[in-house]
Design an enzyme around this catalytic site. Structure first.
Site, short mmCIF file in Angstrom:
data_model
loop_
_atom_site.label_atom_id
_atom_site.label_comp_id
_atom_site.label_asym_id
_atom_site.label_seq_id
_atom_site.Cartn_x
_atom_site.Cartn_y
_atom_site.Cartn_z
N ASP A 1 45.97 34.17 40.38
CA ASP A 1 45.75 35.15 39.33
C ASP A 1 45.32 36.46 39.96
O ASP A 1 44.73 36.48 41.06
CB ASP A 1 44.69 34.67 38.34
CG ASP A 1 44.62 35.56 37.11
OD1 ASP A 1 45.67 35.82 36.50
OD2 ASP A 1 43.51 36.02 36.76
N GLU B 1 43.78 40.64 38.91
CA GLU B 1 43.33 41.65 37.95
C GLU B 1 43.77 43.00 38.50
O GLU B 1 43.86 43.20 39.72
CB GLU B 1 41.80 41.61 37.76
CG GLU B 1 41.26 40.29 37.24
CD GLU B 1 41.79 39.90 35.86
OE1 GLU B 1 42.26 40.80 35.13
OE2 GLU B 1 41.73 38.71 35.52
N HIS C 1 37.94 38.30 31.64
CA HIS C 1 38.97 37.82 32.57
C HIS C 1 38.47 38.01 33.99
O HIS C 1 38.01 39.09 34.37
CB HIS C 1 40.27 38.60 32.38
CG HIS C 1 41.00 38.26 31.13
ND1 HIS C 1 42.37 38.24 31.05
CD2 HIS C 1 40.55 37.90 29.91
CE1 HIS C 1 42.74 37.91 29.82
NE2 HIS C 1 41.64 37.71 29.11
N ASP D 1 39.97 32.27 36.19
CA ASP D 1 41.24 32.05 35.50
C ASP D 1 42.17 31.16 36.32
O ASP D 1 42.90 30.34 35.76
CB ASP D 1 41.91 33.39 35.20
CG ASP D 1 41.23 34.14 34.06
OD1 ASP D 1 40.24 33.60 33.53
OD2 ASP D 1 41.67 35.25 33.72
#
Length: 237
Positions: A7, A9, A152, A157
């Protein structure tokens, strides 16, 4: 099988508009078991973070000022994912950002470092058409505890995604194991049969008479398939 649940960001939604990755996390799973081997890093994007994106992940530019740049961690990251299968929720988004970062430093696309990429969002849509299939919805559906997910975060995640994926594919794994066991049993049985000499015993006498009487009973209402089959003629030679 080695899988990396990944994941990221970012500063915004569109790498083509110059948005950058600010956090990458990968969780290693080997043969469906989560290991302690994780990759996690924050990155200095050298640009502002969109307010809407910051509301989602809560990461500020001030926090990132002393963090490394992507070029500083790229070798470590590529070594971590090398030859593994990447599992990503909404894979086109993360892959697009990773390839944009790699392109900026003249490195090959991420697909060249991995054996496969699985998009769990696509999987979920096929399993649950017409339903919400974001990570929170999947956690609720599969009973994965996501109570710590107030914002998040790439590492959390990735860990949640690993749990969700293992729950999503648990039935498939059992089916594949059953098929494998059946295949092994069949193969072993076939090997034994090839080496076996069968004894053929032909019916005669009273057995033949009883068989003919049984067929006549079947033919009371209409001719059965057994009596309509033409018997082979005996050779006169």
């Amino acid at each position: 099988m080695r899988q990396i649940f990944l994941d990221t960001e970012t500063t915004g939604l569109y790498p083509a508009q110059g948005h950058r990755i600010i956090e990458i996390a990968g969780v290693e799973v080997i043969n469906r078991r989560i290991t302690r081997n994780h990759f996690h890093v924050y990155l200095n994007p050298d640009r502002e973070i969109d307010p809407a994106a910051q509301e989602v992940h809560g990461i500020t530019l001030e926090f990132l000022q002393d963090k490394p740049h992507f070029i500083d961690v790229v070798d470590e990251f590529l070594d971590f994912v090398k030859d593994g299968e990447l599992v990503i929720h909404n894979a086109p988004f993360d892959v697009g950002f990773l390839n944009a970062e790699l392109g900026k430093i003249d490195r090959p696309k991420i697909e060249t470092s991995t054996c496969n990429i699985i998009d769990t969002l696509k999987m979920a849509k096929e399993m649950r058409p017409g339903q919400r299939n974001n990570l929170d919805a999947l956690c609720r559906h599969f009973g994965v505890n996501n109570s710590k997910r107030t914002l998040h975060g790439a590492l959390l995640d990735a860990e949640l995604l690993a749990d969700v994926y293992l729950a999503m594919t648990r039935g498939q794994e059992s089916l594949m194991m059953d098929m494998h066991e059946s295949s092994v049993t069949f193969d072993n049985g076939a090997t034994r049969l090839e080496n076996h000499v069968f004894r053929v015993i032909k019916a005669e006498g009273d057995d033949l008479i009883a068989h003919e009487d049984y067929l006549k009973g079947l033919d009371k209402n209409s001719p059965s398939v057994w009596t309509t089959i033409q018997k082979p003629q005996e050779s006169t030679e």
